[in-house]
Design an enzyme around this catalytic site. Sequence first.
Site, PDB file in Angstrom:
ATOM      1  N   ASP A   1      30.291  74.192  62.919  1.00  0.00           N
ATOM      2  CA  ASP A   1      31.770  73.359  63.036  1.00  0.00           C
ATOM      3  C   ASP A   1      31.035  72.001  64.339  1.00  0.00           C
ATOM      4  OD1 ASP A   1      34.258  71.858  63.691  1.00  0.00           O
ATOM      5  OD2 ASP A   1      35.166  74.381  63.838  1.00  0.00           O
TER       6      ASP A   1
HETATM    7  C1  BGC Z   1      37.812  71.752  64.143  1.00  0.00           C
HETATM    8  C2  BGC Z   1      37.520  71.866  62.262  1.00  0.00           C
HETATM    9  C3  BGC Z   1      37.354  70.834  61.821  1.00  0.00           C
HETATM   10  C4  BGC Z   1      36.160  68.979  62.099  1.00  0.00           C
HETATM   11  C5  BGC Z   1      36.323  68.277  61.713  1.00  0.00           C
HETATM   12  C6  BGC Z   1      36.814  70.272  64.427  1.00  0.00           C
HETATM   13  O1  BGC Z   1      37.117  70.501  65.507  1.00  0.00           O
HETATM   14  O2  BGC Z   1      37.353  73.098  64.542  1.00  0.00           O
HETATM   15  O3  BGC Z   1      37.980  72.665  61.612  1.00  0.00           O
HETATM   16  O4  BGC Z   1      37.453  70.332  60.060  1.00  0.00           O
HETATM   17  O5  BGC Z   1      36.820  69.379  63.945  1.00  0.00           O
HETATM   18  O6  BGC Z   1      37.242  67.440  62.300  1.00  0.00           O
END
Ligand code: BGC
Length: 809
Positions: free
Chosen positions: A752
Amino acid sequence: MRKWARFFYQPCLPLGEDGRRVTGQKAHIALSEKAAAEGMVLLKNEDGVLPFSFGKKVAVFGKACADYVKGGGGSGDVTVEYTTSLLDGLRAKEQEGKVKLLAELGAFYEENVQRQYGQGVQPGMTEEPEIPQELLARAANFTDTAIVTICRFSGEGWDRTIMDENGQKDNGMDNVPEDCDEILRRCLQVFERGDFYLSAAEERMIETVQEHFAHVVAVLNVGGMVDTVWIKNSERIQGALLAWQGGMEGGMAAADILCGDVNPSGKLADTFAAKLTDYPSSANFHESESYVEYTEDIYVGYRYFETLAQSAVVYPFGFGLSYTDFEIAFQKADESETQITVDAVVTNTGARAGKEVVQLYVRAPQGRLGKPERELKAFAKTRLLQPGEMQLVRLTVKKDALASYDDSGKVEKNAWVLEAGTYCFHLGNSVRSAVEIPYQYVCAADIVLEKTGSKCAPVLLHKRMLADGSMETLEVHPELQPDLSYDAEALGAFAPGSVAQEPELLWGGPKKEPVISLEDVYEKRATAAEFMAQLTDEELVRLLCGQPNTGVANTYGMGNLPKYGVPNVMTEDGPAGVRINRECGVCTTAFPCATLLACTWNEELVEQVGAAGAREAKENNIGIWLTPAMNIHRSPLCGRNFEYYSEDPLIAGKMGAAMVRGIQSQGIAASAKHFACNNKETNRKDSDSRVSERALREIYLKGFEIVVKEADPWTIMTSYNIINGHRASANKELLTGILRGEWGFKGMVTTDWWNFAEQHEEIKAGNDVKMGCGFPERTMAALQRGDLERKDLEACVQRVLEMIMKLDV
Ligand code: BGC
């Protein structure tokens, strides 16, 4: 068109017929409305209050009729051209003569909400205004039928609030990211008892309306479980529609149902209990910011309520009314060596066309491990059945799917086991109403199906719930808890930098050495090993790091070695639609929130949503859509539940698989996220989810397992959190052991965005790419120290290349 041309050149190439754009096109918006109407759940309908008879006069109360919440906040948000509130939807029906509204009442709420928006308040966070006395009197004069509306908003980075036993708001406030601070403060201000419950102002509005109108219908525009006791217990509230957060056309979809243009067929994918504290996970949800003990073990959602707390349930899992009636008749069951099939005939015995969901639950023998009273094992949704029409439905359950995971050695340590005894099955249209069928699977002796060895075992989980509600004490091993400190400054949230390119003589110089391009590998003119052999260590590392945005992307890319023909493949968020930043001027389609989609119990429809979203991604030159989000609704408090499907892993898995099939049918990669146990937002990057191996296997990993085995996602995103002492992205037992080893996952894994683990540890664990930005220098240093070998890099790079080669854009 040359492969990957969209990534290399970012062309403006619409995908629709006759050169039209598909992004935000009418057909996708119509699909969004259709899906929304199919997942809304009719909770209550007495005295035929719904659907409204043609031309019915209705007075609509509650600011939520104008303050429409299309979905949740954060990365799950979607930039749209417009949204349709309930008021907008009902006004459209008024044009068709289907209802008659009191215009000044609507205008009152609209003005009030616009004023609050003007003061900077976000949709869903506005205050409920007092109803002016004269307006109330005129409304009561106008009609005896009212709608009351409620809405809720939640988002990424913060959790919903709860009161502790001293009446203090307990919300893990200390570790809320700065950008979420304000919204959480607002939430605490507006919802005095926490936003699961009605605010005092909402209560007053609902009481007032009940006093003045004989027939009241409640419409809930929410993204997760909320208090529904006030609906169930009121005689005046005769109808209730759980409209969820229905995407850009949610207000229209709700109006479709209220006016009878659509017959509701949504069924709850979560249990609605009376009090927040009835959910066993509430008690210690905010106990600590640095850990959560999953003490309820496998007794999550209806597995808990049906086993141990039936009376706490207001609306059970699987429940949802229709404007018609159905009969579900068991026909026969067959058993082969590996699977059980159950045939049922569904008959529409009422007067309107409608769809029904047939659900099959098992009651497994208690054995030595203990089991929940009910577990969903199969389901099927009928087609639209006309009055009197029948459909034969076949439900299939693999015998392996009846197994439990033994992490204690009561039967066989660290193995999937089918315990001896009688497995009974219940068929029906909710967990509560399902009735036992005259077929049982008898397992003569314990069967050990698969020995897995211990992986991701807890070291600091003190106790866990057993089937009788008692707690089993577990041994803890603080000495085994690794040091999780990290270099916060070095691992900050950087945007990936660009690598400078030396000027290159285009013609007229000495003949250049040819390189093996990725296209050569794709066309089988060279192998991936030959391709990688020509790359320096730095170049390999670069392929494992997030790359700068191009085009309309805002979540960065991967790949990006132009010299070797590797495109920079952009990612973009979901899951409710492709999220493009507002300043790009591109509006996409906002589909309903995932929880609503789960309530459709319609895999085909969800697949269509996946395909539509992927077409929008592709048209905008995006290669990886960061969808679906698969975490389990462990607690109503998780601020991001709207992005996730259900408290049940079968539903989550089946819906996620449908989404992945739809997305990847368009040549776009899906990214099943967040693997795993990201069930709390507060301090999500540094909170340890302490969970038994059994609960992990049966509940929290199960949905991902289904997605991997049934839909083969090309990418998986690990979660921020720690799982039993190891960060998910650096957890070799999870990624190499379970995901790749046991399940046979062939795709690529990303972190993530801006998590807290060291990249070289992730690479060794099998997490291929670090997003949004990798740390090439630190990773190179690890290589030089000998903490990492070139072959570790190559294993990950190979998977990145394979993923890129699957993309067809
Ligand atoms: C989130 C993800 C997301 C990623 C990109 C993170 O903060 O947990 O679900 O895809 O950011 O924006």
